[in-house]
Structure formats: C-alpha cells, structure tokens
Design a protein around this motif. Structure first.
Motif, PDB file in Angstrom:
ATOM      1  N   ALA A 180     -26.570  44.382  53.835  1.00 55.64           N
ATOM      2  CA  ALA A 180     -27.427  43.631  52.918  1.00 55.64           C
ATOM      3  C   ALA A 180     -27.195  44.074  51.485  1.00 55.64           C
ATOM      4  O   ALA A 180     -27.061  45.268  51.201  1.00 55.64           O
ATOM      5  CB  ALA A 180     -28.895  43.831  53.290  1.00 55.64           C
ATOM      6  N   SER A 181     -27.171  43.109  50.571  1.00 53.64           N
ATOM      7  CA  SER A 181     -27.016  43.456  49.153  1.00 53.64           C
ATOM      8  C   SER A 181     -28.287  44.066  48.595  1.00 53.64           C
ATOM      9  O   SER A 181     -28.239  44.862  47.654  1.00 53.64           O
ATOM     10  CB  SER A 181     -26.630  42.201  48.348  1.00 53.64           C
ATOM     11  OG  SER A 181     -27.596  41.178  48.507  1.00 53.64           O
ATOM     12  N   ASP A 182     -29.441  43.711  49.142  1.00 51.11           N
ATOM     13  CA  ASP A 182     -30.721  44.269  48.699  1.00 51.11           C
ATOM     14  C   ASP A 182     -31.541  44.601  49.944  1.00 51.11           C
ATOM     15  O   ASP A 182     -32.295  43.772  50.438  1.00 51.11           O
ATOM     16  CB  ASP A 182     -31.466  43.274  47.807  1.00 51.11           C
ATOM     17  CG  ASP A 182     -32.757  43.852  47.234  1.00 51.11           C
ATOM     18  OD1 ASP A 182     -32.996  45.068  47.424  1.00 51.11           O
ATOM     19  OD2 ASP A 182     -33.524  43.106  46.604  1.00 51.11           O
ATOM     20  N   PRO A 183     -31.412  45.826  50.452  1.00 52.30           N
ATOM     21  CA  PRO A 183     -32.047  46.136  51.732  1.00 52.30           C
ATOM     22  C   PRO A 183     -33.542  46.418  51.669  1.00 52.30           C
ATOM     23  O   PRO A 183     -34.199  46.422  52.709  1.00 52.30           O
ATOM     24  CB  PRO A 183     -31.290  47.394  52.189  1.00 52.30           C
ATOM     25  CG  PRO A 183     -30.814  48.031  50.941  1.00 52.30           C
ATOM     26  CD  PRO A 183     -30.528  46.910  49.988  1.00 52.30           C
ATOM     27  N   LEU A 184     -34.093  46.660  50.488  1.00 49.59           N
ATOM     28  CA  LEU A 184     -35.504  47.027  50.413  1.00 49.59           C
ATOM     29  C   LEU A 184     -36.402  45.819  50.641  1.00 49.59           C
ATOM     30  O   LEU A 184     -36.030  44.681  50.311  1.00 49.59           O
ATOM     31  CB  LEU A 184     -35.812  47.664  49.061  1.00 49.59           C
ATOM     32  CG  LEU A 184     -35.140  49.014  48.816  1.00 49.59           C
ATOM     33  CD1 LEU A 184     -35.465  49.527  47.417  1.00 49.59           C
ATOM     34  CD2 LEU A 184     -35.562  50.033  49.867  1.00 49.59           C
TER      35      LEU A 184
END
Length: 395
Positions: free
Chosen positions: A318-322
């Motif tokens: 994922a590019s933005d895992p949060l």
C-alpha cells in the motif's frame, strides 16, 4: 523504557516490513489488495468510434438528407464497407461507426420511408454528434491503477475493460495468532473456576477476513516460558507476522518479552503512549515480524486497527498504509486529556460523535456498539460540544 508516541511506534513498526513478493491474481481475487506496480491499459477504450444512441449513421455535411439506407451496424458486428455520398445505415447504441459517417441522427429525429431517410428534427448539433470517439475514455498505455493503490471493484471493472485478466499484487501475508494465558479456554468450551473464553484470536481472525492475509491460528499457549518460546520459534518458520495477545505487560505472569528473548528475537519497542493499548511491543524473529498486543479485548482490537492492519497494508504494498480518519463535530463535552493519546469508542448520531461512558479496556459492549474511535491527542485541552474531533471509522 519511556512510552513511545503512537505515530513514532507506527513508523517504527512499518520500517520493519518490506512489501511481499509480487504475484498475479485473478480479477475476482484482487479486490482488497494493492497494485504491486502501475497497471496500464492494454487497449483503447472504446477501441473504435461508436454510436452513443440508436439511430442512423450519416455524414454531418449532408444534412437534412435525403439518404439511402444501405445496411445496419449493431454492437459486436459493424458494417462491412465505407459509406458513399448520401448513404446511411441503421445503427444501434455501442455499434461501430462505418467509415464515411461521422455523426448519428437519433431515431426520434428521423423519418424513414422504405430505404429513404430524412432528418425530421434538429438532428445532431455538430459533426461527431452522438458519437463516442475512439479512446475517449482512455488510450492504450494510460495508467489505470497506480502502484500502491487499493484495488476496488471499480478498479477491477476498469482493468477488465482495459484488457487485463489478472492484476499484479503482493502475496498474501501469513499471520500466526498466538493466545497466551493459563486462564483461557477456547470459545464455547465449558468454564471452571477463574477461566475465561479466549476471544481475541477469533476477533482478530474475523477482523482480517477479506484482507490479503492468511490466518494461522496457533491456539492457546500456557504461561510457561519454554512453551511460549517454542511457539514463537515454530511460528517464525512459517509466518510473515506473529501476533500475540496477552502477556506483554509487567506482571510476573507476563512472559512474552522474556520468551521472545529466549527464542532469539530482537525487540524494537515496547509500550506506547496510548489508551487503551499501552503494553504493545514489536520486534523481529528470523524473517518474521513480532507484534505483541495486549490481552484485554478492547486494547487488542484498538491496537490491531492501529498497528496490525497498517502492517498488513505495508506488506501488501500500500502507498498509504495508515488508517484514514475524518473530522466530526462532538455531540458532548470531553475533558482535557492526559499524557497518552486516547481512543474513545464512539457512536455517530445526526452527524455528531458521542463517546459514552464505559471506556474500560475490558468492556466490550461499547466497542461492539461503536461506529468509530475518537482520537484525543496527548495533553489535548477540554473540548466542547460542536468542536471538531478526529475519528477513525470502524467497519
């Protein structure tokens, strides 16, 4: 060891992970995963000029006719020759435009007598009217899904029309779940004395359902240093992530940390400035990442949302895992917060966030009824009804 801020702990955990190896997944199995690389269109869409309406394919400059109708074009079966001057064909929505025609006269604005056609209304407003040009949606080579994007059903439809039958994703993460505690028995088993049902593993397994993870439930391990160490070593040989619940605090029976040391693990951090969930730890054992969650079920759930799910997203590329959050107005006043970041179980009613009483880390009723978690930063001042607060929405 001082308490680590939540953001720092998340960053350190994610730094332990690298995306897993790439594989090709059938379209139906790609949803909920992340694109391992840019997914580009293999074809133009549409692949030819096509009619956007039912009507007649004509040459715009020849309006208002007459035209001689010389055939038809339907979706999947076009007309087999170019049109000559003042020729037209019957055409249907989605059908290829014939060479020599540039516009569509919709059937409601046409008069037909036998094979003779005239324009009865205003006709197409311009050359190219009622026609979808080739590649108007996208051209071959267009990036349809960028690297690291979460793949949705909409992306699957887009990729399919773009010519793909499989999509590049990361291998599913193998997650080993280990519950520790002499007091635990499997859910539904008879209880005696001070025994408790083991709820965390079942809760975490279902939380991971639908996500790119293969759950390996390794059951309940008694409070024995050798038994826990051996469970860690066995899990490290087959799992990408080992998740423990319980045994990570400071009591005499909290054996996860010493068991990790005995198994040869490297501890990266322990204890986070958050409530619930302070006794959280992370480290590595061989090629596996260790994530030790608290035993209280609410703490276990909250820390799984904040740490385990982002870790799986990181492993999945994922590019933005949060986890995403949104701002909502408070429905009630909240007092000033202490030195730990607070996550309050909350309901959403009439667009406002309400945090009920009963926020104890072992109280599950408020969690089961919650729509999200209100995030209260450390040392946040008192908040009034109507103030905006950050909220993590629960699915």
């Amino acid at each position: 060891m001082s308490l680590l801020p939540v953001a720092d702990a998340q960053a350190r955990l994610l730094a332990l992970a690298e995306p897993l190896p790439e594989e090709q997944a059938p379209l139906a199995e790609a949803v909920g995963r992340w694109a391992a690389r840019d997914i580009a269109a293999l074809r133009d869409q549409p692949g030819f000029d096509l009619s956007a309406m039912d009507g007649y394919a004509i040459r715009y400059a020849e309006r208002p006719g007459p035209w001689t109708i010389v055939g038809e074009s339907a979706a999947g079966a076009g007309f087999d020759r170019p049109l000559s001057s003042h020729e037209a064909i019957r055409i249907f929505t989605g059908a290829p435009m014939p060479e020599g025609a540039d516009s569509v006269l919709v059937q409601e604005e046409a008069t037909r007598e036998g094979d003779q056609l005239r324009m009865a209304g205003e006709g197409p407003r311009k050359e190219g009217g009622n026609v979808r040009p080739r590649a108007v949606d996208f051209a071959a080579g267009t990036i349809l899904v960028p690297t690291g994007a979460a793949i949705t059903a909409r992306h699957v439809g887009l990729a399919a029309i773009g010519g793909h039958g499989t999509l590049p994703v990361r291998r599913r993460a193998r997650i080993a779940l280990i519950s520790t505690g002499d007091e635990l028995v499997p859910p539904g088993a008879p209880l005696s004395g001070a025994q408790l049902p083991a709820s965390n593993a079942a809760m975490l397994a279902t939380l991971l359902a639908g996500r790119p993870a293969e759950v390996l439930d390794r059951g309940i391990v008694r409070d024995d240093l050798d038994a826990i160490s051996e469970a860690f070593r066995a899990a490290a040989s087959e799992a990408d992530v080992i998740v423990t619940t319980g045994g990570v605090s400071v009591g005499d029976r909290d054996l996860v940390r010493p068991a990790l040391e005995r198994a040869g693990a490297t501890l990266d951090f322990w204890r986070v400035a958050m409530r619930p969930g302070k006794p959280l730890l992370a480290g590595t054992l061989g090629g596996a990442i260790i994530l030790g969650l608290p035993g209280n079920p609410v703490s276990s759930y909250v820390t799984a949302r904040l740490f385990l799910l982002p870790l799986i997203a990181r492993l999945g590329g994922a590019s933005d895992p949060l986890p995403p959050s949104r701002l909502l107005p408070l429905g009630v006043d909240l007092p000033a917060n202490g030195p730990r970041q607070d996550y309050l179980r909350a309901r959403i009613e009439d667009g406002r966030a309400y945090a009920p009483d009963g926020q104890d880390s072992a109280a599950m009723v408020a969690l089961a009824a919650a729509d999200g978690l209100i995030v209260r930063p450390a040392h946040a001042p008192a908040a009034r009804a109507g103030d905006s607060v950050e909220m993590l929405i629960l699915d």
